[in-house]
Write an enzyme that holds these catalytic residues in place. Sequence first.
Site, PDB file in Angstrom:
ATOM      1  N   TYR A 142       2.893   4.823   9.921  1.00  0.00           N
ATOM      2  CA  TYR A 142       4.077   4.966   9.077  1.00  0.00           C
ATOM      3  C   TYR A 142       4.855   3.653   8.986  1.00  0.00           C
ATOM      4  O   TYR A 142       5.199   3.209   7.879  1.00  0.00           O
ATOM      5  CB  TYR A 142       4.962   6.105   9.582  1.00  0.00           C
ATOM      6  CG  TYR A 142       6.119   6.422   8.659  1.00  0.00           C
ATOM      7  CD1 TYR A 142       5.890   6.857   7.351  1.00  0.00           C
ATOM      8  CD2 TYR A 142       7.438   6.260   9.079  1.00  0.00           C
ATOM      9  CE1 TYR A 142       6.951   7.133   6.490  1.00  0.00           C
ATOM     10  CE2 TYR A 142       8.496   6.542   8.233  1.00  0.00           C
ATOM     11  CZ  TYR A 142       8.243   6.974   6.938  1.00  0.00           C
ATOM     12  OH  TYR A 142       9.301   7.228   6.089  1.00  0.00           O
ATOM     13  N   GLU A 149       5.027  -1.416   1.808  1.00  0.00           N
ATOM     14  CA  GLU A 149       5.751  -1.054   0.593  1.00  0.00           C
ATOM     15  C   GLU A 149       6.949  -1.972   0.379  1.00  0.00           C
ATOM     16  O   GLU A 149       7.184  -2.470  -0.732  1.00  0.00           O
ATOM     17  CB  GLU A 149       6.227   0.397   0.678  1.00  0.00           C
ATOM     18  CG  GLU A 149       5.119   1.436   0.654  1.00  0.00           C
ATOM     19  CD  GLU A 149       5.653   2.852   0.850  1.00  0.00           C
ATOM     20  OE1 GLU A 149       6.782   3.123   0.381  1.00  0.00           O
ATOM     21  OE2 GLU A 149       4.966   3.670   1.474  1.00  0.00           O
TER      22      GLU A 149
END
Length: 207
Positions: A142, A149
């Site tokens: 994660y 991103e």
Amino acid sequence: MTSPSWLVAYNALSSIAWFSVLVLATSYPEAQPQFFQDTQAYVRLVQTFAIVEVYNSIVGNVRSPVFTTAVQVASRLLVVWGVFYVLPNSPANAHWAYITLCLSWSITEIIRYGYYALNIVTEGNPPKFLTWLRYNTFLVLYPTGVGSEVTILFKSLNEAESVVGAWYKYLFIVILATYIPGFYMLFSYMLKQRGKTMKKLGPKKEN
């Protein structure tokens, strides 16, 4: 509610699709930026299919919270459509972050979708090793996924302004700011889910 067989098929196909992304990310013969140019359309297609998850959450096919599901899917769609599609020449697309993004997303989704499919097939008793992977690998994947991103959005700021306009750049900046509370909220939620699940996986105490 949708039949369990449809959910099994959806999750199984999604896991297979992300496995193919992992294969591309680990064995593609061409380096960046050729890797991005040759694979981004397929990655975008696979990720866009996740819109079905939001639908499943809204209509009650799954118990996943609508808000957290929508936020996670929306952040990824912003990357694959808002950057990869709208800004194909962004320097971010030729960056190593695209590779780490594909790796983080694909490994996460292979495990997650595989877990969901087997959870339905086994009526709530999937293999323990898969359950362990589902609720532990996010501790690494994660942060690396979110970091990728953020890197892609940050490195696309100038391209966003020159290609679309200043408003698009500032939209990216606002969205980047939301990653801070968003990461904390979603990561905390997953930690709580991990705690509950790991207790169930632990050895049962004898009376």
